[in-house]
Design a protein around this motif. Structure first.
Motif, PDB file in Angstrom:
ATOM      1  N   LEU A   1      14.868  74.876  11.373  1.00 31.75           N
ATOM      2  CA  LEU A   1      15.119  74.846  12.953  1.00 31.75           C
ATOM      3  C   LEU A   1      14.036  74.147  13.455  1.00 31.75           C
ATOM      4  CD1 LEU A   1      16.240  75.831  15.456  1.00 31.75           C
ATOM      5  CD2 LEU A   1      14.961  78.236  15.430  1.00 31.75           C
ATOM      6  N   MET A   2      12.835  74.062  12.964  1.00 30.50           N
ATOM      7  CA  MET A   2      11.774  73.221  13.575  1.00 30.50           C
ATOM      8  C   MET A   2      12.082  71.527  13.234  1.00 30.50           C
ATOM      9  SD  MET A   2       8.108  75.391  12.702  1.00 30.50           S
ATOM     10  CE  MET A   2       7.229  74.258  13.657  1.00 30.50           C
TER      11      MET A   2
ATOM     12  N   VAL B   1      14.302  82.724   4.381  1.00 25.85           N
ATOM     13  CA  VAL B   1      14.269  82.922   5.909  1.00 25.85           C
ATOM     14  C   VAL B   1      13.231  81.683   6.490  1.00 25.85           C
ATOM     15  CG1 VAL B   1      14.988  85.124   6.180  1.00 25.85           C
ATOM     16  CG2 VAL B   1      12.503  85.154   5.811  1.00 25.85           C
ATOM     17  N   GLU B   2      12.153  81.657   5.535  1.00 23.93           N
ATOM     18  CA  GLU B   2      10.984  80.726   6.094  1.00 23.93           C
ATOM     19  C   GLU B   2      11.846  79.304   6.037  1.00 23.93           C
ATOM     20  OE1 GLU B   2       7.756  79.291   7.726  1.00 23.93           O
ATOM     21  OE2 GLU B   2       8.284  81.232   7.208  1.00 23.93           O
TER      22      GLU B   2
ATOM     23  N   SER C   1      13.597  70.375  21.152  1.00 21.39           N
ATOM     24  CA  SER C   1      12.725  70.671  22.259  1.00 21.39           C
ATOM     25  C   SER C   1      11.361  70.674  21.562  1.00 21.39           C
ATOM     26  CB  SER C   1      12.715  72.095  22.684  1.00 21.39           C
ATOM     27  OG  SER C   1      13.979  72.302  23.666  1.00 21.39           O
ATOM     28  N   PRO C   2      10.312  69.786  22.200  1.00 19.26           N
ATOM     29  CA  PRO C   2       8.986  69.926  21.674  1.00 19.26           C
ATOM     30  C   PRO C   2       8.321  71.325  21.373  1.00 19.26           C
ATOM     31  CG  PRO C   2       9.313  68.252  23.218  1.00 19.26           C
ATOM     32  CD  PRO C   2      10.444  69.093  23.225  1.00 19.26           C
ATOM     33  N   VAL C   3       8.509  72.337  22.090  1.00 16.99           N
ATOM     34  CA  VAL C   3       8.160  73.454  21.952  1.00 16.99           C
ATOM     35  C   VAL C   3       8.451  74.110  20.881  1.00 16.99           C
ATOM     36  CG1 VAL C   3       9.645  74.952  23.371  1.00 16.99           C
ATOM     37  CG2 VAL C   3       7.332  75.510  23.567  1.00 16.99           C
ATOM     38  N   VAL C   4       9.590  73.850  20.419  1.00 15.67           N
ATOM     39  CA  VAL C   4      10.075  74.399  19.322  1.00 15.67           C
ATOM     40  C   VAL C   4       9.659  73.664  18.051  1.00 15.67           C
ATOM     41  CG1 VAL C   4      12.083  75.448  17.982  1.00 15.67           C
ATOM     42  CG2 VAL C   4      12.058  75.422  20.502  1.00 15.67           C
ATOM     43  N   ARG C   5       9.837  72.422  18.190  1.00 18.55           N
ATOM     44  CA  ARG C   5       9.559  71.513  17.138  1.00 18.55           C
ATOM     45  C   ARG C   5       7.937  71.568  16.611  1.00 18.55           C
ATOM     46  NH1 ARG C   5      11.590  67.601  19.134  1.00 18.55           N
ATOM     47  NH2 ARG C   5       9.651  66.452  19.982  1.00 18.55           N
ATOM     48  N   GLU C   6       7.415  71.415  17.761  1.00 15.70           N
ATOM     49  CA  GLU C   6       5.776  71.393  17.441  1.00 15.70           C
ATOM     50  C   GLU C   6       5.070  72.523  17.481  1.00 15.70           C
ATOM     51  OE1 GLU C   6       4.577  68.554  16.689  1.00 15.70           O
ATOM     52  OE2 GLU C   6       6.664  67.060  17.205  1.00 15.70           O
ATOM     53  N   ALA C   7       5.445  73.425  18.483  1.00 16.26           N
ATOM     54  CA  ALA C   7       4.628  74.753  18.323  1.00 16.26           C
ATOM     55  C   ALA C   7       5.137  75.984  17.740  1.00 16.26           C
ATOM     56  CB  ALA C   7       4.626  75.045  20.191  1.00 16.26           C
ATOM     57  N   GLY C   8       6.525  75.900  17.336  1.00 16.74           N
ATOM     58  CA  GLY C   8       7.138  77.154  16.505  1.00 16.74           C
ATOM     59  C   GLY C   8       7.554  78.213  17.614  1.00 16.74           C
TER      60      GLY C   8
ATOM     61  N   TYR D   1      22.745  72.975  18.333  1.00 17.31           N
ATOM     62  CA  TYR D   1      23.100  72.855  16.924  1.00 17.31           C
ATOM     63  C   TYR D   1      22.187  73.171  16.089  1.00 17.31           C
ATOM     64  CZ  TYR D   1      27.358  70.147  18.662  1.00 17.31           C
ATOM     65  OH  TYR D   1      28.431  70.060  19.168  1.00 17.31           O
ATOM     66  N   SER D   2      20.785  72.952  16.455  1.00 16.29           N
ATOM     67  CA  SER D   2      19.834  72.903  15.249  1.00 16.29           C
ATOM     68  C   SER D   2      19.513  74.770  15.090  1.00 16.29           C
ATOM     69  CB  SER D   2      18.347  72.796  15.963  1.00 16.29           C
ATOM     70  OG  SER D   2      17.935  73.639  17.022  1.00 16.29           O
TER      71      SER D   2
END
Length: 554
Positions: free
Chosen positions: A27-28, A20-21, A33-40, A183-184
């Motif tokens: 996903l990251m 799961v990690e 979206s930067p808020v997902v990619r950068e901030a988790g 898609y991600s």
């Protein structure tokens, strides 16, 4: 059961955590979206075929994880497990069936082994724009807040629903990002499924049913044991927060039973006409997280452990808002709930309880002004950076500065914010004297100053709290500094709502500090001098609040 069986079970559990990690990291890595990619700002987990969460990724936020933990059964109510086929991918952003507002999309994917479903993977991520008024608290109905997708098939036996995708693209301001993030989500679930099948085959399992039941039973029994050691009774705490234009009262009663906990928010304010209302699943998510911070925090977070905590709020209260209430900024109140629950626990385990902190993240939506003066070049942009305040002082230590609690959503870097927008971040630094004075100091907030690179006006949508109601200290300590948001060249701005930063002006945000713990006069003088030398506490505050001798504070 043999020692080997116990070792194998542990190996399977460790592998599930790794799977799961890896799902979350996929996903990251693939998110647009930067808020997902950068901030988790996401969640990821694996579920049994009944929709019970077995394991969650460490990366992510409790609001997503714990709400998603309840949501998968809603997907199975719409699409029963026996009707799902290889290549099916389910999707929704329904606030009441998933994670609390339209900006969060949850995707569920069945995992097949030899034509049999052996598990489900689910993931959630925040998409910065879903249309409507844009991410913010200003709407008066959920219908104004963006596109609402009921539980649907994003992929049907491997084929994308092109009509659904076109509808989503047509209703958002940045269709490329929205499509890419969907898609991600699909990709990360697929990555989890592939690794799970490898694990099942490696250990010679037929399915996850038996080991999953053992995981859930072990987690539930461990939590029940922790709860049984607490003194039975009902404990209360309340908190007033800013609200939109009127303060909001949060009232909590926490009852310890023999093997479970009841958390009840009866007495809290009624629903608001603005989008700060909280759907019950999101209130459940953060209330249960607050309890788990102190009770059984080393026990796996899954359906077994979560089943021992029951959360309720009256229908029509701001913590159990029903459709069509606006809920876009539900985090502004929802992220206050751990502090309220922890306040209840202060009555029985005060030696473990921190003081109140800044709690909710400061996540402005910064975007181009569509009505901008044509004399200025104003490139179209939408970004949703994350900033944090200070946590409350801990029982024996200072609070943490500019730290994401309880959300876990990290601050987005200045470099990424500037690359993805025409904004320039002129200043980001610790906010001196913002941590509440005490034997143990509250964590500090930060100061952020932002300008448009061409001097054009831009829009800020605000969902901030702790401006009118600071984080309180404990045991004689002082409260943290309240937050502020204003235009450097002029007016003070409200904590919530959409406003225009004028041409050439500088937006300033000062995030709140955490409350202190213990009397300020009892602070270790060497710690206080270090604070002064580091610029965290001013000389004037050291003398005036902490009573440090003037010659020692210089």
């Amino acid at each position: 059961m043999s020692t080997l069986d116990a070792i194998e079970r542990q190996l399977v559990w460790d592998r599930l955590l790794a799977i799961v990690e890896d799902q979350a990291q996929t996903l990251m890595r693939t998110a647009f979206s930067p808020v997902v990619r950068e901030a988790g700002d996401l969640s990821a987990g694996v579920f049994n075929t009944h929709g019970d969460m077995l394991a969650q990724a460490i990366t992510g936020t409790p609001g997503h994880v714990n709400a998603m933990a309840r949501s998968v059964k809603n997907f199975l109510n719409k699409f029963p497990i026996n009707d799902l086929k290889p290549g099916d991918v389910l999707l929704t952003n329904d606030p009441w069936l998933a994670t609390g507002h339209l900006n969060d999309f949850t995707v569920v994917t069945p995992t097949f082994l030899d034509k049999r479903i052996v598990a489900l993977f689910a993931s959630t991520s925040h998409i910065a724009d879903v249309g409507g008024r844009g991410f913010g608290p200003d709407a008066n109905e959920v219908y104004e807040e963006g596109i609402w997708v009921p539980i649907s098939k994003l992929f049907d036996t491997g084929r994308i629903d092109e009509t659904l995708m076109r509808l989503i693209q047509a209703n958002v301001r940045d269709p490329v990002v929205a499509e890419g993030d969907l898609y991600s989500l699909t990709a990360c679930n697929d990555a989890g499924s592939q690794k799970l099948i490898e694990m099942i085959r490696e250990f010679g399992l037929n399915d996850l049913d038996s080991v999953g039941d053992q995981i859930l039973s072990s987690s539930r029994k461990a939590m029940e044991k922790e709860i049984s050691q607490l003194p039975a009774g009902t404990y209360k705490y309340s908190m007033n927060v800013d609200g939109y234009d009127d303060p909001i009262h949060i009232q909590c009663s926490l009852t310890i039973h023999e093997n479970y906990i009841d958390i009840d928010f009866d007495g809290s304010s009624p629903v608001s006409r603005y989008g700060i209302n909280v759907p019950l699943p999101y209130a459940e998510a953060y209330a249960s997280f607050g309890a788990r911070c102190l009770i059984g925090n080393d026990i796996p977070n899954n359906e077994g452990s979560l089943s021992t905590i029951r959360v309720s709020a009256p229908v029509g209260s701001i913590l159990n808002a029903e459709p069509p209430c606006p809920v876009s900024a539900r985090h502004a109140l929802g992220q206050m709930l751990p502090d309220v629950v922890i306040g209840c626990l202060n009555e029985i385990i005060p030696d473990q309880v921190p003081s109140e902190g800044s709690s909710c993240i400061w996540n402005p939506v910064l975007m181009s002004d569509s009505s901008a003066n044509p004399n200025f070049r104003s490139t179209h942009f939408v970004i949703n950076p994350i900033f944090n305040g200070g946590t409350g002082a801990r029982a024996t230590r200072d609070g943490l500065s500019t730290t994401a609690f309880p959300s876990g959503v990290r601050t987005t870097s200045t470099e990424v914010n500037e690359v993805t927008s025409p904004l320039v971040f002129m200043r980001r630094e610790y906010r001196q004297d913002s941590g509440g004075a005490g034997k143990f100091r509250g964590g500090l907030g930060q100061v952020i100053e932002i300008q448009h690179s061409t001097g054009a006006p831009f829009v800020v949508s605000k969902m901030f709290d702790r401006i009118g109601h600071a984080a309180r200290g404990r045991e004689g300590a002082l409260e943290g500094a309240p937050g502020r948001v204003y235009v450097k060249e002029g007016e003070e701005l409200a904590g919530k709502g959409k406003e225009i930063v004028p041409a050439g002006a500088t937006l300033v945000m000062e995030t709140p500090g955490g409350g202190g713990r213990g009397s300020p006069k009892d602070r270790d003088p060497s710690d206080l001098r270090n604070d002064v030398d580091s610029g965290l506490v001013s000389s004037d505050a050291a003398v005036g609040l902490y009573k440090l001798a003037k010659n020692s504070a210089r």
